[in-house]
Design a protein around this motif. Structure first.
Motif, PDB file in Angstrom:
ATOM      1  N   ASP A 152       0.600   5.965   0.077  1.00 53.62           N
ATOM      2  CA  ASP A 152       1.779   5.632  -0.735  1.00 53.62           C
ATOM      3  C   ASP A 152       2.991   5.566   0.187  1.00 53.62           C
ATOM      4  OD1 ASP A 152       3.842   5.379  -2.498  1.00 53.62           O
ATOM      5  OD2 ASP A 152       3.202   6.985  -3.842  1.00 53.62           O
ATOM      6  N   TYR A 153       3.419   4.350   0.489  1.00 52.45           N
ATOM      7  CA  TYR A 153       4.516   4.171   1.435  1.00 52.45           C
ATOM      8  C   TYR A 153       5.886   4.421   0.800  1.00 52.45           C
ATOM      9  CZ  TYR A 153       1.151   2.307   4.756  1.00 52.45           C
ATOM     10  OH  TYR A 153       0.091   2.165   5.622  1.00 52.45           O
ATOM     11  N   ARG A 193       0.466   0.585  -3.331  1.00 52.26           N
ATOM     12  CA  ARG A 193      -0.208   1.500  -2.428  1.00 52.26           C
ATOM     13  C   ARG A 193      -1.322   0.772  -1.674  1.00 52.26           C
ATOM     14  NH1 ARG A 193      -1.743   6.656  -6.020  1.00 52.26           N
ATOM     15  NH2 ARG A 193      -2.676   4.964  -7.269  1.00 52.26           N
ATOM     16  N   GLN A 194      -1.834   1.437  -0.643  1.00 54.22           N
ATOM     17  CA  GLN A 194      -2.904   0.855   0.153  1.00 54.22           C
ATOM     18  C   GLN A 194      -4.154   1.728   0.006  1.00 54.22           C
ATOM     19  OE1 GLN A 194      -2.801   1.265   4.537  1.00 54.22           O
ATOM     20  NE2 GLN A 194      -2.953  -0.969   4.631  1.00 54.22           N
ATOM     21  N   GLU A 195      -5.266   1.106  -0.327  1.00 50.56           N
ATOM     22  CA  GLU A 195      -6.532   1.833  -0.391  1.00 50.56           C
ATOM     23  C   GLU A 195      -7.210   1.757   0.973  1.00 50.56           C
ATOM     24  OE1 GLU A 195     -10.764   1.977  -2.859  1.00 50.56           O
ATOM     25  OE2 GLU A 195      -9.482   0.200  -2.983  1.00 50.56           O
ATOM     26  N   LEU A 210      -5.637   6.921  -0.586  1.00 47.04           N
ATOM     27  CA  LEU A 210      -4.605   5.928  -0.844  1.00 47.04           C
ATOM     28  C   LEU A 210      -3.370   6.297  -0.042  1.00 47.04           C
ATOM     29  CD1 LEU A 210      -4.957   5.877  -4.750  1.00 47.04           C
ATOM     30  CD2 LEU A 210      -6.151   4.417  -3.097  1.00 47.04           C
ATOM     31  N   GLY A 215       4.280   7.127   5.091  1.00 48.38           N
ATOM     32  CA  GLY A 215       3.760   7.327   3.743  1.00 48.38           C
ATOM     33  C   GLY A 215       2.867   8.546   3.687  1.00 48.38           C
ATOM     34  N   THR A 232      -0.195  -5.265   3.796  1.00 51.91           N
ATOM     35  CA  THR A 232      -0.483  -4.637   2.506  1.00 51.91           C
ATOM     36  C   THR A 232       0.070  -5.479   1.362  1.00 51.91           C
ATOM     37  OG1 THR A 232      -0.489  -2.417   3.485  1.00 51.91           O
ATOM     38  CG2 THR A 232      -0.158  -2.565   1.106  1.00 51.91           C
TER      39      THR A 232
END
Length: 262
Positions: A175-176, A156-158, A173, A196, A131
């Protein structure tokens, strides 16, 4: 366990590697059929130059994986959004209804992996780095149901993927930074934690992940768990175990290959 093997346990039972590979092959063919049908013959020729899909060996997971990665990458984010527009709108509505109806309740989907020739801390750092460095190819290649996985500037990761047995892909998304809020219990025996919350664009929490790792007898043991709203269909939860087995099995293989090339 033989060298470089990955043992997958679902419902506490060891499943054959061929069962995981069969699930991946089935989903790969379904996704390839969907995408090629939607872009049409002219689109396929533009997106996959020089590739003869009629000659593609669908029994070779790596060959199909490479074609899917090329197709998704050449479509780009905007192309994938356009192709999946209606399905993503539908799944967004369904997720919101499920969260409301579940009244804060959740259910968990989990499996256990044991991977030889793998370090929990090294793999955890490598996974985090996917990420952080926006390694999209490695992220989408891990499972045919991954349409888009990318790191965003805010950390964040999508994710755009078909979750488990869902008939439509969904977008959210991860959120870690909010992993402490996930309902999945932390096991103190697993020192490496990747956790996350899964949220929609307006911040509505629709789920979460907690992946936990430790070293045992020269191998890495992983507890992989995903949180869903309590009223999500049971088939979706059950099927997602195979999604987890596929993506993490392929990620572990990719980690080992990249490490050995250094």
């Amino acid at each position: 366990m033989t060298a470089h093997a990955i043992d997958t346990y679902i419902d506490g039972q060891l499943v054959a590697p061929s069962a995981v590979q069969s699930w991946e092959a089935r989903r790969a063919q379904a996704v390839l059929k969907k995408l090629t049908a939607r872009v049409g013959a002219l689109g396929v020729a533009e997106l996959l130059p020089g590739v003869d899909l009629s000659a593609l060996d669908t029994t070779d997971p790596r060959a199909v994986r490479d074609v899917l990665v090329t197709l998704k990458s050449n479509l780009g984010h905007a192309g994938l959004y356009a192709i999946l527009k209606r399905e993503l709108a539908l799944s967004d509505r369904i997720a919101r209804i499920a969260v409301t109806a579940s009244r804060g309740g959740s259910t968990h989907c989990g499996i256990r992996l044991v991977a030889a020739d793998c370090s929990a801390s090294e793999f955890g750092a490598w996974f985090d780095d996917l990420t952080a460095t926006d390694a999209e190819t490695d992220m989408i290649a891990a499972c045919p149901d991954h349409y888009l996985l990318r790191g965003l500037p805010d950390g964040r990761q999508e994710v755009v993927e078909t979750t488990g047995g869902s008939p439509t892909p969904t977008r959210f998304l991860v959120d870690y930074t909010t992993g402490r809020n996930a309902s999945i219990p932390t096991n103190p025996d697993y020192p490496v934690q990747i956790a996350g919350q899964a949220v929609l664009d307006d911040g509505l929490v629709v789920g979460g992940v907690r992946h936990q790792f430790r070293d045992v007898n020269g191998a890495m043991e992983a507890l992989l768990t995903v949180e869903f709203p309590r009223l999500f269909p049971s088939r979706m939860i059950t099927e997602h175990r195979w999604h987890l087995a596929t993506e993490f099995g392929n990620w572990i293989d990719a980690f080992r290959q990249q490490r050995n090339q250094r």
